[in-house]
Scaffold this motif. Sequence first.
Motif, short mmCIF file in Angstrom:
data_model
loop_
_atom_site.label_atom_id
_atom_site.label_comp_id
_atom_site.label_asym_id
_atom_site.label_seq_id
_atom_site.Cartn_x
_atom_site.Cartn_y
_atom_site.Cartn_z
N GLY A 177 4.58 -6.06 -9.74
CA GLY A 177 3.59 -5.97 -10.80
C GLY A 177 3.23 -4.54 -11.15
N ARG A 178 2.15 -4.41 -11.92
CA ARG A 178 1.73 -3.09 -12.41
C ARG A 178 1.04 -2.30 -11.30
NH1 ARG A 178 -3.10 -1.96 -14.71
NH2 ARG A 178 -3.48 -4.18 -14.99
N LEU A 179 1.49 -1.07 -11.12
CA LEU A 179 0.91 -0.17 -10.13
C LEU A 179 -0.56 0.07 -10.45
CD1 LEU A 179 1.72 1.65 -7.66
CD2 LEU A 179 2.00 3.50 -9.31
N SER A 180 -1.43 0.03 -9.44
CA SER A 180 -2.86 0.19 -9.68
C SER A 180 -3.49 1.04 -8.59
CB SER A 180 -3.55 -1.18 -9.73
OG SER A 180 -3.41 -1.85 -8.48
N HIS A 181 -4.69 1.52 -8.86
CA HIS A 181 -5.48 2.25 -7.87
C HIS A 181 -6.65 1.35 -7.48
CE1 HIS A 181 -3.19 5.58 -9.65
NE2 HIS A 181 -3.46 6.27 -8.55
N ASP A 182 -6.66 0.91 -6.22
CA ASP A 182 -7.65 -0.05 -5.75
C ASP A 182 -8.54 0.56 -4.68
OD1 ASP A 182 -6.40 -1.88 -7.41
OD2 ASP A 182 -5.12 -2.68 -5.80
N VAL A 183 -9.76 0.09 -4.65
CA VAL A 183 -10.69 0.47 -3.59
C VAL A 183 -10.41 -0.42 -2.39
CG1 VAL A 183 -13.10 0.61 -2.89
CG2 VAL A 183 -12.44 1.22 -5.24
N VAL A 184 -10.10 0.20 -1.25
CA VAL A 184 -9.79 -0.55 -0.04
C VAL A 184 -10.72 -0.10 1.09
CG1 VAL A 184 -7.37 -0.85 -0.70
CG2 VAL A 184 -8.02 1.11 0.67
N ALA A 185 -11.00 -1.04 1.96
CA ALA A 185 -11.86 -0.74 3.12
C ALA A 185 -11.02 -0.11 4.22
CB ALA A 185 -12.51 -2.02 3.61
N VAL A 186 -11.50 0.97 4.78
CA VAL A 186 -10.85 1.63 5.90
C VAL A 186 -11.90 1.86 6.98
CG1 VAL A 186 -9.14 2.78 4.44
CG2 VAL A 186 -11.29 3.93 4.95
N MET A 187 -11.41 2.22 8.16
CA MET A 187 -12.33 2.48 9.25
C MET A 187 -13.29 3.60 8.86
SD MET A 187 -13.11 1.35 12.25
CE MET A 187 -11.61 0.51 12.76
N ARG A 233 -3.20 3.79 -3.93
CA ARG A 233 -2.23 3.23 -4.88
C ARG A 233 -1.61 1.99 -4.26
NH1 ARG A 233 2.24 7.20 -6.94
NH2 ARG A 233 2.32 7.69 -4.73
N ARG A 234 -1.60 0.90 -5.03
CA ARG A 234 -1.03 -0.33 -4.49
C ARG A 234 -0.14 -0.99 -5.54
NH1 ARG A 234 -4.89 -4.09 -1.05
NH2 ARG A 234 -5.81 -4.61 -3.08
N ASP A 283 0.85 -1.19 0.00
CA ASP A 283 0.00 0.00 0.00
C ASP A 283 0.88 1.24 0.00
OD1 ASP A 283 -1.79 2.13 0.63
OD2 ASP A 283 -3.20 0.65 1.45
N LEU A 284 0.80 2.03 -1.08
CA LEU A 284 1.66 3.22 -1.24
C LEU A 284 0.90 4.51 -0.94
CD1 LEU A 284 3.37 2.22 -4.63
CD2 LEU A 284 3.83 1.36 -2.33
N HIS A 285 -0.23 4.39 -0.23
CA HIS A 285 -1.09 5.55 0.01
C HIS A 285 -0.37 6.65 0.79
CE1 HIS A 285 -4.89 7.64 0.12
NE2 HIS A 285 -4.87 7.72 1.44
N ALA A 286 0.59 6.27 1.61
CA ALA A 286 1.27 7.26 2.45
C ALA A 286 2.41 7.97 1.73
CB ALA A 286 1.80 6.58 3.72
N TRP A 287 2.74 7.57 0.53
CA TRP A 287 3.87 8.19 -0.18
C TRP A 287 3.61 9.68 -0.39
CZ3 TRP A 287 6.48 4.97 -4.61
CH2 TRP A 287 7.01 3.79 -4.07
N ILE A 288 4.65 10.45 -0.19
CA ILE A 288 4.56 11.90 -0.36
C ILE A 288 5.41 12.31 -1.57
CG2 ILE A 288 5.04 14.15 0.68
CD1 ILE A 288 4.64 12.85 3.41
N GLY A 289 4.76 12.99 -2.52
CA GLY A 289 5.50 13.46 -3.69
C GLY A 289 5.85 12.33 -4.64
N ARG A 290 6.58 12.68 -5.66
CA ARG A 290 6.99 11.72 -6.69
C ARG A 290 8.22 10.96 -6.22
NH1 ARG A 290 6.01 11.15 -12.10
NH2 ARG A 290 7.68 10.25 -13.37
N GLN A 291 8.19 9.63 -6.33
CA GLN A 291 9.30 8.82 -5.84
C GLN A 291 9.68 7.79 -6.90
OE1 GLN A 291 9.36 7.59 -1.72
NE2 GLN A 291 7.55 8.83 -1.23
N ASP A 292 10.93 7.37 -6.82
CA ASP A 292 11.49 6.37 -7.73
C ASP A 292 11.06 4.99 -7.24
OD1 ASP A 292 13.11 4.56 -9.13
OD2 ASP A 292 14.75 6.00 -9.29
#
Length: 471
Positions: free
Chosen positions: A421-431, A438-439, A294-303
């Motif tokens: 694998g290929r980076l994707s945008h997924d619907v995830v359950a949260v509180m 992004r995952r 889970d890359l949701h916490a990434w800040i800014g553009r990263q390699d």
Amino acid sequence: MSEHKTFHLPDLGEGLPDATIVEWFVKEGDNIRLDEPLVSMETAKAVVEVPSPVSGKVLKLAGDAGAVIATGAMLAQFELDASQPQRAEGQDTGHRHGGGHAAGTPASAAPATAKAADEGERDDAGTVVGAMQSSNAVHHEQAISVGGVKAMPAVRALAKKLGVDLARVRATGADGTVTLADVKQAAVSPSALLPSPVGRGAGGEGPTEAILGPVASPATTPAPQPLSRGERGFDSRTPLSAAGKPMRTRPPGAGDAAASGQPEQLKGVRRNMARVMADAHSKVVPTTLVDDADLHAWIGRQDITARLVRAIVAAARAVPALNAWFDGEALAVTRHPHVDIGIAVDTDDGLFVPALRNADMLDAAGIRAGIERLRAQLADRSIAASELSGYTLSLSNFGMFAGRYATPVVVPPCVAIVGAGRLSHDVVAVMGGIEVHRRLPISLTFDHRAATGGEAARFLRALLDDLAQPH
């Protein structure tokens, strides 16, 4: 009686079983001096120029360009010229057969028997190949002028692959040498090519057909005739027959016509890849775990690749069992204190896996610089053979093309390989509801003989935790 010498193909890499002829610099009947260029050979790792081991007349050459020659097999035969310099007996430059031949080499490829020696023919002692050195030294090649065109063997190999006539390429290198960049530019911009030399065809390989009459003007040029079905090829196929009825299809059998395609022998990198994959399949007990980072916490553009390398390093520190080599014969595991990551690189020639050394000591900038350096060396085939082996873990970033999960192949002696694998945008359950994150799909294949499922799962967990960090 004149003395003959048989020259056997030396080991041009680290135990490679064969090599492919790229270009002969002589023909049968020519005279050649000691250490003059004899032939350029393509191995699974480089294009190497092989110099002549003797001075004398060329009696026999092993094959034409494109032929695959086994290490230790006859490459050329010479009639020695006693008036010219010869290499002293026992003088060696490091390349030799190692006392035997590669596995699978037929007995006929072995050095000549004592009987042949008595008849005036002797084999090369240690297969001397000029100034090439063994171990980790890089082979220094020299641009050679053939047909009036000065170019390195690697440049000639690239031109042949791209269908570029070297005689029409504008040379920008020192002393009029054609460079790799010149060939690539000519391939993408045919209009920049020089006019065809007189007497040579578009391919620069031989004379063109003579023009026996005036050139037809556009008005008198006959209209192109429609191609027959056999000439049209695959695009002419139709689901209906000439009578308008559905075509019957069936798999090819003994009574069917021959297949339209032609078998093509694997060479160079692809040949070695096929051999390595088959060997890995027979020796490893692979098991694959998959999960999503889970890359949701990434800040800014990263390699992403640099982050993957860092995450693998963190996982290797947490679970050293997977940063290891396994000896299946001795049932012994060697765990490494350092992390060298083999990064799979897809090229037109096949799969390369160069090693990013000491990845555990590099920051993001160092990782990126190291990867770019390896890619550049692969592009011009200047990478040392030692850089294509000896890694402790592997990474396959196949998702840059397509695919979510995979079962990457573990190549011995390594214990594990990570696939991204290929980076994707997924619907995830949260509180309290759902979010789009992004995952990054991660696949971990490991040799179950050397590591337990628990060790592999903890390795994967540590890798996912590192990828989840903001920076």
